[in-house]
Write an enzyme that holds these catalytic residues in place. Sequence first.
Site, PDB file in Angstrom:
ATOM      1  N   VAL A  37       0.856  -1.160   0.124  1.00  0.00           N
ATOM      2  CA  VAL A  37      -0.139   0.016   0.003  1.00  0.00           C
ATOM      3  C   VAL A  37       0.958   1.289   0.178  1.00  0.00           C
ATOM      4  O   VAL A  37       2.028   1.095   0.486  1.00  0.00           O
ATOM      5  CB  VAL A  37      -1.072   0.099   1.190  1.00  0.00           C
ATOM      6  N   GLN A 220       5.984   6.447   4.893  1.00  0.00           N
ATOM      7  CA  GLN A 220       6.062   7.116   3.762  1.00  0.00           C
ATOM      8  C   GLN A 220       6.164   6.238   2.508  1.00  0.00           C
ATOM      9  O   GLN A 220       6.695   4.945   2.723  1.00  0.00           O
ATOM     10  CB  GLN A 220       7.442   7.930   3.661  1.00  0.00           C
ATOM     11  N   ASP A 222       7.659   6.013  -0.100  1.00  0.00           N
ATOM     12  CA  ASP A 222       9.028   5.656  -0.920  1.00  0.00           C
ATOM     13  C   ASP A 222       9.627   4.722   0.144  1.00  0.00           C
ATOM     14  O   ASP A 222      10.781   4.405  -0.052  1.00  0.00           O
ATOM     15  CB  ASP A 222       9.693   6.980  -1.116  1.00  0.00           C
ATOM     16  N   ARG A 223       8.980   4.372   1.203  1.00  0.00           N
ATOM     17  CA  ARG A 223       9.465   3.454   2.723  1.00  0.00           C
ATOM     18  C   ARG A 223      10.498   4.039   3.285  1.00  0.00           C
ATOM     19  O   ARG A 223      11.575   3.437   3.939  1.00  0.00           O
ATOM     20  CB  ARG A 223      10.237   2.220   1.597  1.00  0.00           C
ATOM     21  N   LEU A 224      11.040   5.426   3.047  1.00  0.00           N
ATOM     22  CA  LEU A 224      11.671   5.953   3.843  1.00  0.00           C
ATOM     23  C   LEU A 224      11.080   6.621   5.053  1.00  0.00           C
ATOM     24  O   LEU A 224      10.856   7.901   5.171  1.00  0.00           O
ATOM     25  CB  LEU A 224      12.437   7.201   3.265  1.00  0.00           C
TER      26      LEU A 224
END
Length: 257
Positions: A37, A220, A222-224
């Site tokens: 997601v 987030q 962007d996985r950051l």
Amino acid sequence: MIISSVNNLWKSCGRVRRLSTAVPIRMADLEVAQLRVSYRDKDDVLLEDSLESKNPHELFSIWFKKASERGDVRQPNAACLATATKSGIPSARFVLLKAFGESGYTFYTNSESRKGREIEENPIAAMTIYWDPMDRSVRIEGAVEKISESESTEYFDTRPKSSQIGAHVSRQSTVIASRESLSELNKKLEVEYADKRVPRPSYWNGYRIIPKTMEFWQGQSDRLHDRIVFERAENAAEKQIASHAGENGWVFYRLSP
């Protein structure tokens, strides 16, 4: 001998790798692997300067209030509680957070249950609350203490009568013969306590986690992800962690996602 042992280990790993590639990947595995997601936009980040409070308990209260006011968070006080035996064997389950503040984070349970026994022999725990629609979670770690008998009784007396009776019916984590045996005992106690107060079982108690660290997470896309950790100043100083000054003896710092 050490070199030989390492070589043997690498050979074993090689065999495992070769075997694993021979196992066919099922379609169901592929479907699960692709579940993903989107969280928040990269412009919607959690920055140190924009924290709504530099006190972790107050920040938790702010986040909890926001979760409670949303219509899509069904149970904002649902929390995953992790405990472990003295030898380090972990277990986790969901409980309901029933009070929180400077003194700690309180939940209630059967002291004879698995978590109760583990807390007795190893009084340290971690609790994680996740609010999916908000893309936020809070992790709390610290020592656990049993609250007073009077506090436990005071809360027990506010519970629905069916839940009070259920506490007597269920000897949590013990093996039972069938669902019917529970139902039969429940019916018996419903009759017994029809017109009188249900007493708190001596094995039903409240526990409080006293936080040593609290981590505030925000997802987030962007996985950051954002991870802001609050820790007692004296503990952070011992570890020589570069941190920001918080309030009431806390400091905070950012962790890599």
